[in-house]
Design an enzyme around this catalytic site. Structure first.
Site, mmCIF file in Angstrom:
data_model
loop_
_atom_site.group_PDB
_atom_site.id
_atom_site.type_symbol
_atom_site.label_atom_id
_atom_site.label_comp_id
_atom_site.label_asym_id
_atom_site.label_seq_id
_atom_site.Cartn_x
_atom_site.Cartn_y
_atom_site.Cartn_z
ATOM 1 N N ASP A 1 0.799 -1.359 0.038
ATOM 2 C CA ASP A 1 0.056 -0.237 0.006
ATOM 3 C C ASP A 1 0.958 1.291 0.028
ATOM 4 O O ASP A 1 0.544 2.502 0.209
ATOM 5 C CB ASP A 1 -0.932 0.020 1.229
ATOM 6 N N GLU B 1 -0.435 9.430 1.490
ATOM 7 C CA GLU B 1 -1.050 10.593 2.459
ATOM 8 C C GLU B 1 -1.230 9.936 4.099
ATOM 9 O O GLU B 1 -1.429 10.618 4.898
ATOM 10 C CB GLU B 1 -2.664 10.566 1.972
ATOM 11 N N ASP B 2 -1.327 8.225 3.847
ATOM 12 C CA ASP B 2 -1.470 7.823 5.221
ATOM 13 C C ASP B 2 -0.445 7.843 6.476
ATOM 14 O O ASP B 2 -0.479 7.450 7.386
ATOM 15 C CB ASP B 2 -2.011 6.446 5.026
ATOM 16 N N ARG C 1 1.725 -1.610 7.091
ATOM 17 C CA ARG C 1 2.049 -0.294 6.411
ATOM 18 C C ARG C 1 2.904 0.526 7.210
ATOM 19 O O ARG C 1 3.440 1.476 7.017
ATOM 20 C CB ARG C 1 0.773 0.521 6.338
ATOM 21 N N ARG D 1 -8.420 2.297 11.946
ATOM 22 C CA ARG D 1 -7.043 2.596 11.705
ATOM 23 C C ARG D 1 -6.564 3.657 12.803
ATOM 24 O O ARG D 1 -5.149 3.841 12.896
ATOM 25 C CB ARG D 1 -6.653 3.108 10.249
ATOM 26 N N HIS E 1 -11.888 5.328 5.894
ATOM 27 C CA HIS E 1 -11.388 6.607 6.324
ATOM 28 C C HIS E 1 -12.355 7.661 6.528
ATOM 29 O O HIS E 1 -13.024 7.728 5.650
ATOM 30 C CB HIS E 1 -9.963 6.895 5.568
ATOM 31 N N CYS F 1 -5.243 10.042 -1.360
ATOM 32 C CA CYS F 1 -4.259 9.113 -0.852
ATOM 33 C C CYS F 1 -3.001 9.031 -1.585
ATOM 34 O O CYS F 1 -1.689 8.706 -0.887
ATOM 35 C CB CYS F 1 -4.948 7.713 -0.852
#
Ligand code: CIR
Length: 253
Positions: free
Chosen positions: A60, A65-66, A85, A130, A160, A247
């Protein structure tokens, strides 16, 4: 000139995390073409695009962005909620350190950037699988010296907060209300996306242009009718990986 940190993807995308969508075949070659076209649109809008090294061991990693929250005053390196991640953050931090003072979230905090929507001096924090309470508290602490506050926003039915709600400018949110509880948000103008296009709620503002996913044409029409300068971008292969427009970059000035 705005800057966008991005990262290429490849076959690893086939092993992406999925939470609310069923796995279906991803055409990796098409995803790579769509990503190249996305970067092209950013460049044409005057964005300085930085491409990090691909991370083949991290399915991923294209969803940069995460990994961080970037504000004018500093950046927070997050601790993504999915263990798979967490190896994505170091390379983002190394790049961001050239642009901002960094703060870091640490265990037991978990937080994905997709759960954060900055509007004015408030950062809305999605309550999802998350992002945990320790993450919310740690972010509040990191943002205090920067003069920013956090507010929790309930999220249901999607991955999200940014799946349900994004900021189009400093006072306007584009929203799919069935997925988000914005009761604690005061003073923002809300634009409801067409009920049949929940994915339309994820838009990316770049200067005076609003990027909208090509698979949400009615949202594009709605925003165009409201006077926004709209441009559509095809991210359909990334939608199969539960990703959206925002993202794929960390965009900042
Ligand atoms: C994940 O589940 O983490 C990825 N497959 C999708 C992440 C999308 N990121 C985002 O919406 N900010």
């Amino acid at each position: 000139m705005p800057t966008a940190i991005t990262r290429p993807t490849g076959e690893e995308l086939l092993r992406c995390e999925l939470t609310h969508v069923a796995r279906e075949p991803i055409d990796v070659a098409r995803a790579m073409e769509q990503h190249a076209a996305y970067l092209d649109v950013l460049r044409k809008l005057g964005v300085d695009v930085i491409e990090l090294e691909r991370l083949p061991g991290h399915p991923d990693a294209v969803f940069v962005e995460d990994t961080a929250l970037v504000l004018d005053e500093g950046a927070v390196i997050l601790r993504p909620g999915a263990a798979s991640r967490r190896g994505e953050t170091a390379s983002v931090a190394a790049e961001l350190a050239k642009h901002r003072e960094l703060f870091h979230l640490s265990e037991p905090a978990t937080m994905d950037g997709g759960d954060l929507v900055a509007i004015g001096d408030v950062v809305l924090v999605g309550q999802t699988s998350r992002t945990n309470h320790a993450g919310l508290k740690a972010l509040a602490h990191a943002l205090l010296p920067l003069g920013m506050r956090v507010k929790a926003a309930g999220v249901r039915g999607c991955l999200h907060l940014k799946s349900a709600c994004t900021a189009i400018d400093a006072e306007t949110l584009v929203v799919h209300r069935p997925w988000v509880d914005l009761r604690r948000v005061e003073g923002a103008r809300l634009i409801d996306v067409p009920a049949e296009e929940p994915a339309g709620a994820n838009v990316l503002s770049v200067g005076d242009t609003v990027l909208v996913a090509a698979h949400t044409p009615r949202t594009a029409e709605l925003l165009d009718g409201l006077g926004y300068r709209v441009r559509t971008v095809d991210v359909s292969e990334f939608a199969k990986a539960e990703g959206a427009l925002t993202c794929k970059s960390l965009l900042f000035r």
